[in-house]
Design an enzyme around this catalytic site. Sequence first.
Site, mmCIF file in Angstrom:
data_model
loop_
_atom_site.group_PDB
_atom_site.id
_atom_site.type_symbol
_atom_site.label_atom_id
_atom_site.label_comp_id
_atom_site.label_asym_id
_atom_site.label_seq_id
_atom_site.Cartn_x
_atom_site.Cartn_y
_atom_site.Cartn_z
ATOM 1 N N HIS A 1 -20.159 1.274 -11.876
ATOM 2 C CA HIS A 1 -19.230 2.318 -12.315
ATOM 3 C C HIS A 1 -17.795 1.920 -11.974
ATOM 4 O O HIS A 1 -16.885 2.033 -12.817
ATOM 5 C CB HIS A 1 -19.575 3.649 -11.652
ATOM 6 C CG HIS A 1 -18.580 4.735 -11.941
ATOM 7 N ND1 HIS A 1 -18.639 5.521 -13.073
ATOM 8 C CD2 HIS A 1 -17.488 5.153 -11.252
ATOM 9 C CE1 HIS A 1 -17.626 6.368 -13.068
ATOM 10 N NE2 HIS A 1 -16.915 6.172 -11.966
ATOM 11 N N GLU A 2 -17.575 1.466 -10.748
ATOM 12 C CA GLU A 2 -16.224 1.059 -10.356
ATOM 13 C C GLU A 2 -15.784 -0.181 -11.128
ATOM 14 O O GLU A 2 -14.603 -0.326 -11.478
ATOM 15 C CB GLU A 2 -16.148 0.822 -8.848
ATOM 16 C CG GLU A 2 -16.472 2.042 -8.001
ATOM 17 C CD GLU A 2 -15.645 3.268 -8.360
ATOM 18 O OE1 GLU A 2 -14.503 3.110 -8.851
ATOM 19 O OE2 GLU A 2 -16.143 4.396 -8.176
ATOM 20 N N HIS B 1 -14.282 0.862 -14.309
ATOM 21 C CA HIS B 1 -12.852 1.188 -14.231
ATOM 22 C C HIS B 1 -12.004 -0.078 -14.309
ATOM 23 O O HIS B 1 -10.938 -0.075 -14.946
ATOM 24 C CB HIS B 1 -12.560 1.929 -12.933
ATOM 25 C CG HIS B 1 -13.018 3.354 -12.918
ATOM 26 N ND1 HIS B 1 -12.710 4.246 -13.920
ATOM 27 C CD2 HIS B 1 -13.769 4.039 -12.016
ATOM 28 C CE1 HIS B 1 -13.242 5.430 -13.640
ATOM 29 N NE2 HIS B 1 -13.889 5.324 -12.485
#
Length: 221
Positions: free
Chosen positions: A97-98, A101
């Site tokens: 998920h990070e 980003h």
Amino acid sequence: MLSYSYLLLIVASTLIGLGAQFYVNNQIKKYSEVPSTTGLSGAEAASRMLASHSISGVPIYQGRESEDHFDPRSNSITLDPHAYGQRSITAIATGCHEAGHACQYAKGYAPMKVRSALVPVVNLASNAWMILLILGFALNLAGLIDLAIILYAFAVLFQLVTLPVEFDASRRALDYLKASGLPQGEQAGAFSVLRACALTYVAAALVSAMQLLWLLNQRQN
């Protein structure tokens, strides 16, 4: 009447927040105990996802407890000790998920640019709006009340813009995990973790929007 309506707002906001947090904690704990067949830690999964998108120069650091974020200022990822080193479904979902980003930043994802542009205004608004509101009501100055509401509206806008940024990062993470050959059952677990985490942002945006509507109603009255 004003105090009663505000009490209802506080109760509703508290229930929404507690409900979302309970669900998140439950899902994170559940899948923290399920090892991933990839054998990768969260940090390793994030690194591989970045490499799959030909993105380099993004360091991945181990942070403190519950410290999971991507920092566009340093173009770096920070994962909490569990997500960084564990080899669970929660860890790889969080790490990817990070990394999602970081992919957004590298690709110039528009909602992320908008959110970053709002940061200075939101930092000011978060520190000033309540003070201005209290002074406005205490001194009966409509101008101060209006300014406080405008500043708070920027904070609400920031949270609304955050939603597509978070949803898209999770989508990128899930797309990568699927493409990497993660078994379907583990994909479902990763989805559950990321959906639960997204719920916290939805809950925060909902509570803020409710607060803004209450303020606007009080201003009209």
